[in-house]
Scaffold this active site. Structure first.
Site, short mmCIF file in Angstrom:
data_model
loop_
_atom_site.label_atom_id
_atom_site.label_comp_id
_atom_site.label_asym_id
_atom_site.label_seq_id
_atom_site.Cartn_x
_atom_site.Cartn_y
_atom_site.Cartn_z
N HIS A 1 26.82 37.27 24.46
CA HIS A 1 25.94 36.33 23.77
C HIS A 1 25.43 36.88 22.44
O HIS A 1 24.36 36.47 21.97
CB HIS A 1 24.78 35.93 24.67
CG HIS A 1 25.21 35.10 25.84
ND1 HIS A 1 25.26 33.73 25.81
CD2 HIS A 1 25.66 35.46 27.07
CE1 HIS A 1 25.69 33.27 26.98
NE2 HIS A 1 25.94 34.31 27.75
N HIS B 1 29.41 42.76 40.17
CA HIS B 1 29.54 42.73 38.71
C HIS B 1 29.18 44.11 38.16
O HIS B 1 28.87 45.03 38.92
CB HIS B 1 28.63 41.64 38.12
CG HIS B 1 29.12 41.07 36.82
ND1 HIS B 1 29.09 41.78 35.63
CD2 HIS B 1 29.67 39.87 36.52
CE1 HIS B 1 29.58 41.05 34.67
NE2 HIS B 1 29.95 39.88 35.17
N ASP C 1 33.78 30.67 35.34
CA ASP C 1 35.05 30.17 35.87
C ASP C 1 35.08 30.24 37.39
O ASP C 1 34.73 31.27 37.97
CB ASP C 1 36.21 31.02 35.33
CG ASP C 1 36.39 30.89 33.83
OD1 ASP C 1 37.19 30.05 33.41
OD2 ASP C 1 35.74 31.65 33.09
#
Length: 376
Positions: free
Chosen positions: A17, A104, A339
């Site tokens: 970002h 993650h 996704d």
């Protein structure tokens, strides 16, 4: 490290970002024709929001060449490329200031650096791969101009739904000889060339998306027309460099080349690839290709083919019982746009990393050939 390659080198930059992502490519020979039009098609194939099977994040991913070219020709100097992040929503990640996402990189990045990007995955985000795809497009053009090399990747498995990828099956070897990117893209967003299973793969992804979950898959890649002699003995074998490249892609979890794990159950008498002399090309060929185009770590001129499994996307909106950074148990239901299956969008990334490895290997071999000619 954020730099890949020895003679054909790429350094990527940017986070999920931040204002932009991109790369600097060094080692591109001078005088090669190059404009944004050579790079954009692969970025467009990678971009989000292409279908309901991918994240709805709306990024155009338009590339701008900042340096290293003039009047459409490379100068031999570093080529800088920038792609703007236009659809940022850092507020979607407010809960993740407290919770590291299960499976993650949030926790490991925090442990390694003592700080992590507060929005998105930072350098662990798939947005980082934009620089890889942009630089890979340059590598592909270099390979095509020098050796007419073709690189085509496609989806062979989503969840439990899989197409035939039996390396001992003549039909699969025929597919490797004939498959094109146009054929892959004509199969829709799933990018599986087998129409009999492509629809089932779509339903598989939709099923997991409907459950606020995700699912993994397998990408298979073939390289055609690669010269013999690329790759180094021992530690920089061509398949080792390809494995290094593939395992550096976010969410990748393995690598197999040629017959791969299937080959362990086949005796040497059936697994060996006998030679024959091909008059049309005036060189030795192999009757079969269980080696996957590499022998002793060096390319033998046959098709190189390999497969890469991608795990289920870690960030899901389904509630998960987990713990905060402080060790307090709690519930995380991730927000944001992610996704349900990353595998179809991984196609151009696999192709790009393949091209970067091969362009580097080709330059290394050209340097060796030159030094050999000087000695003799």
């Amino acid at each position: 490290m954020s730099t890949f390659g020895k003679l054909f080198r790429v350094t990527t930059y940017g986070e999920s970002h931040c204002k932009s992502v991109g790369c600097i490519v060094d080692g591109v020979p001078p005088g090669m024709s190059l404009t944004e039009a050579d790079i954009q098609p692969q970025l467009t194939r990678r971009r989000p929001g292409q279908s309901k099977l991918s994240t709805p994040r709306d990024e155009k991913d338009r590339v701008e060449i900042q340096s290293g070219t003039e009047f459409g020709k490379t100068l031999g100097t570093p080529i800088a490329m920038m792609i703007k992040n236009e659809d940022q929503r850092p507020h979607d990640y407010s809960d993740m200031d407290k919770f590291p996402r299960p499976s993650h990189a949030d926790f490991t990045y925090s442990e390694k650096y003592g700080i992590k990007a507060s929005s998105g995955g930072g350098r662990a985000s798939a947005r980082e791969t934009i620089g890889r795809v942009a630089s890979g497009a340059i590598a592909e053009k270099f390979l095509a101009q020098n050796s007419n090399v073709e690189i085509v990747a496609f989806v062979t498995q989503i969840g439990e739904i899989k197409m035939n990828r039996d390396s001992f099956d003549p039909e699969f070897q025929h597919l490797l000889n004939t498959i094109t990117r146009e054929k892959v893209d004509s199969m829709g967003p799933i990018r599986c060339p087998d129409a009999s299973v492509a629809g089932l793969m779509v339903k598989e992804i939709e099923k997991y998306r409907g459950n606020k979950d995700s699912i993994g898959g397998v990408v298979t890649c073939v390289v055609r027309n690669l010269p013999t002699g690329l790759g180094e003995p021992c530690f920089d074998k061509l398949e080792a460099m390809l494995a290094h490249a593939m395992l550096s892609i976010p969410a990748s979890k393995g690598f197999e080349i040629g017959s791969g794990f299937q080959g362990v159950s086949v005796p040497g008498s059936k697994h060996n690839d006998p030679f024959y002399f091909e008059k049309e090309t005036n060189r030795l060929r192999t009757k079969t290709n269980n080696s996957g185009g590499v022998q002793g770590g060096i390319s033998n001129g046959e098709n190189i083919y390999f497969s890469v499994p991608f795990k289920s996307v870690a960030t899901i909106s389904q509630e998960q019982k987990t713990a905060t950074y402080d060790g307090e148990e709690g519930i995380l239901a991730a927000k944001g746009r992610h996704d349900p299956a990353v595998t179809p969008r991984a196609i151009p990334i696999v192709e790009a990393m393949t091209a970067l490895v091969l362009a580097d290997a080709l330059l290394i071999q050209k340097a060796r050939d030159f030094s050999r000619s000087v000695v003799h």
